[in-house]
Design a protein around this motif. Structure first.
Motif, PDB file in Angstrom:
ATOM      1  N   UNK A 199      12.380  14.561   6.073  1.00 29.29           N
ATOM      2  CA  UNK A 199      13.182  15.780   6.152  1.00 29.29           C
ATOM      3  C   UNK A 199      12.803  16.726   5.020  1.00 29.29           C
ATOM      4  N   UNK A 200      12.411  17.939   5.401  1.00 27.09           N
ATOM      5  CA  UNK A 200      12.141  19.003   4.435  1.00 27.09           C
ATOM      6  C   UNK A 200      13.334  19.948   4.414  1.00 27.09           C
ATOM      7  N   UNK A 201      13.685  20.415   3.220  1.00 34.89           N
ATOM      8  CA  UNK A 201      14.874  21.264   3.092  1.00 34.89           C
ATOM      9  C   UNK A 201      14.664  22.342   2.044  1.00 34.89           C
ATOM     10  N   UNK A 202      15.166  23.541   2.359  1.00 31.31           N
ATOM     11  CA  UNK A 202      15.228  24.635   1.399  1.00 31.31           C
ATOM     12  C   UNK A 202      16.660  24.860   0.914  1.00 31.31           C
ATOM     13  N   UNK A 203      17.526  23.890   1.112  1.00 31.24           N
ATOM     14  CA  UNK A 203      18.945  24.063   0.811  1.00 31.24           C
ATOM     15  C   UNK A 203      19.343  23.589  -0.585  1.00 31.24           C
ATOM     16  N   UNK A 204      18.396  23.041  -1.347  1.00 30.16           N
ATOM     17  CA  UNK A 204      18.674  22.623  -2.716  1.00 30.16           C
ATOM     18  C   UNK A 204      18.142  23.681  -3.685  1.00 30.16           C
ATOM     19  N   UNK A 219       7.952  28.816   7.679  1.00 26.14           N
ATOM     20  CA  UNK A 219       6.930  27.974   8.298  1.00 26.14           C
ATOM     21  C   UNK A 219       6.578  26.783   7.410  1.00 26.14           C
ATOM     22  N   UNK A 220       6.380  25.628   8.028  1.00 25.04           N
ATOM     23  CA  UNK A 220       6.011  24.406   7.323  1.00 25.04           C
ATOM     24  C   UNK A 220       4.828  23.747   8.021  1.00 25.04           C
ATOM     25  N   UNK A 221       3.970  23.114   7.222  1.00 24.24           N
ATOM     26  CA  UNK A 221       2.937  22.226   7.742  1.00 24.24           C
ATOM     27  C   UNK A 221       3.046  20.898   7.014  1.00 24.24           C
ATOM     28  N   UNK A 229       2.488  11.505  12.341  1.00 30.98           N
ATOM     29  CA  UNK A 229       3.719  12.293  12.319  1.00 30.98           C
ATOM     30  C   UNK A 229       3.942  12.923  13.677  1.00 30.98           C
ATOM     31  N   UNK A 230       5.184  12.909  14.112  1.00 35.06           N
ATOM     32  CA  UNK A 230       5.537  13.569  15.364  1.00 35.06           C
ATOM     33  C   UNK A 230       6.740  14.473  15.115  1.00 35.06           C
ATOM     34  N   UNK A 231       6.812  15.656  15.785  1.00 34.51           N
ATOM     35  CA  UNK A 231       5.946  16.122  16.869  1.00 34.51           C
ATOM     36  C   UNK A 231       4.488  16.359  16.486  1.00 34.51           C
ATOM     37  N   UNK A 232       4.201  16.754  15.249  1.00 34.68           N
ATOM     38  CA  UNK A 232       2.813  16.833  14.807  1.00 34.68           C
ATOM     39  C   UNK A 232       2.092  18.123  15.108  1.00 34.68           C
ATOM     40  N   UNK A 233       2.788  19.165  15.579  1.00 32.96           N
ATOM     41  CA  UNK A 233       2.170  20.466  15.852  1.00 32.96           C
ATOM     42  C   UNK A 233       2.635  21.440  14.774  1.00 32.96           C
ATOM     43  N   UNK A 234       1.690  22.028  14.016  1.00 32.69           N
ATOM     44  CA  UNK A 234       2.036  22.850  12.862  1.00 32.69           C
ATOM     45  C   UNK A 234       1.301  24.186  12.918  1.00 32.69           C
ATOM     46  N   UNK A 235       1.881  25.231  12.278  1.00 30.07           N
ATOM     47  CA  UNK A 235       3.132  25.200  11.517  1.00 30.07           C
ATOM     48  C   UNK A 235       4.353  25.119  12.426  1.00 30.07           C
ATOM     49  N   UNK A 236       5.447  24.664  11.830  1.00 32.95           N
ATOM     50  CA  UNK A 236       6.718  24.576  12.522  1.00 32.95           C
ATOM     51  C   UNK A 236       7.757  25.283  11.666  1.00 32.95           C
TER      52      UNK A 236
END
Length: 334
Positions: A199-204, A219-221, A229-236
């Motif tokens: 889990x990636x977060x920008x909330x901290x 956007x994240x990669x 890694x799944x879904x595995x399609x980037x950026x998301x």
């Protein structure tokens, strides 16, 4: 926008305008809050929320520069007046100046700005140098990297972040954090024990506080040193400031590092992969203890195995002559 064009503006409002959920592209000035009403009328608060200002392609006559948001006490040709602005959850990117705040002729500008993404603006992310008396609260923004905004006069943080000039309050700022749950999994194939949620977060923020959702989509990669890694399609894009991926471990009990990247910021998280590995340098009979796989070893020397495997793993050594391995066990390995 046409050359030198303005996107959306509020001009001397007598009621509180709410400018919400717009996309402005290629303008010299994307969003503008001019001064408040004249004649001593109460000063309403102009709100800008959930807008995107993309300065890509803006055509501006020199010596001027493109600005994502211009917040001022000027009323352009009329008397300057105090102004109040609330600015939150906006995405300001790829302008020359991200946000420019200005007090004119001694009038006060108060700005409360939170959870905006101010990234990839060429010259300055925030210039508040002409706002000297009013509130200038720019806490809990994403500036493009975890080190926070850097001082454009003399960098004191990472130049990968957008910069800021002036006396605005910018600390704390938002950071990109990455967690794994669970942090220790089995090598594959051992479903479901061989998977973890990343889990990636920008909330901290930089003070370690969870300030909750609100930051616009970012956007994240992802990359991983092993497994899939799944879904595995980037950026998301993030949703409500977060994004999750599922990691399935590889077949070897070696720690895995997953890295999430947004712009210049790359944040890693390392997982333990607890399982069995076999060492065989093929100097013996290719036989070993029960549960070893001497025909398909993971390592050919003990030192590499011990230094590579995760805590909780078993290292099986096949028959042979192992010289000068210099193995030192410092982890929970048997």
């Amino acid at each position: 926008c046409a050359q030198d064009g303005y996107g959306i503006w509020a001009f001397a409002p007598y009621v509180a305008p709410d400018i919400n959920h717009n996309t402005i592209t290629g303008c010299a000035v994307g969003l503008t809050a001019f001064g408040g009403p004249e004649g001593g009328a109460p000063i309403p608060t102009t709100s800008f929320t959930d807008n995107e200002v993309d300065g890509t392609g803006a055509v501006v006559t020199p010596p001027y520069a493109s600005v994502g948001a211009y917040l001022t006490t000027s009323v352009v040709g009329f008397n300057d007046t105090p102004n109040k602005v609330f600015f939150a959850d906006n995405y300001i990117h790829d302008n020359d100046y991200g946000i420019y705040t200005e007090e004119t002729n001694g009038k006060t500008l108060d700005v409360q700005a939170h959870k905006n993404a101010i990234v990839n603006n060429v010259s300055v992310g925030l210039d508040s140098s002409l706002q000297t008396s009013g509130v200038s609260d720019f806490t809990n923004h994403w500036w493009g990297c975890n080190e926070g905004p850097w001082d454009n006069v003399g960098p004191n943080n990472s130049p990968n972040c957008d910069s800021e000039i002036g006396d605005a309050v910018v600390d704390p700022w938002l950071q990109l954090t990455v967690t794994a749950s669970p942090n220790t999994i089995a090598p594959s194939p051992n479903p479901p024990d061989d998977t973890s949620t990343i889990t990636s977060s920008f909330n901290m923020n930089s003070d370690g506080d969870d300030v909750g959702p609100g930051l616009p989509e970012q956007p994240l990669s992802y990359t991983t040193t092993s497994g899939t890694l799944t879904p595995g399609v980037y950026p998301v894009d993030t949703v409500n400031g977060t994004n999750s991926q599922t990691l399935t471990a590889g077949p070897t009990a070696i720690p895995i590092t997953v890295t999430a990247t947004s712009g210049a910021q790359a944040t890693p998280v390392t997982l333990n992969i607890a399982g069995d590995v076999t060492v065989n340098n093929h100097t013996g009979s290719d036989t070993g203890p029960p549960d070893s796989d001497c025909g398909n070893p993971d390592f050919n020397n003990i030192a590499d195995a011990v230094s590579s495997v995760s805590d909780g793993s078993n290292v099986y050594v096949c028959d042979g002559n192992y010289v000068d391995d210099h193995s030192v066990v410092t982890a929970d390995i048997s």
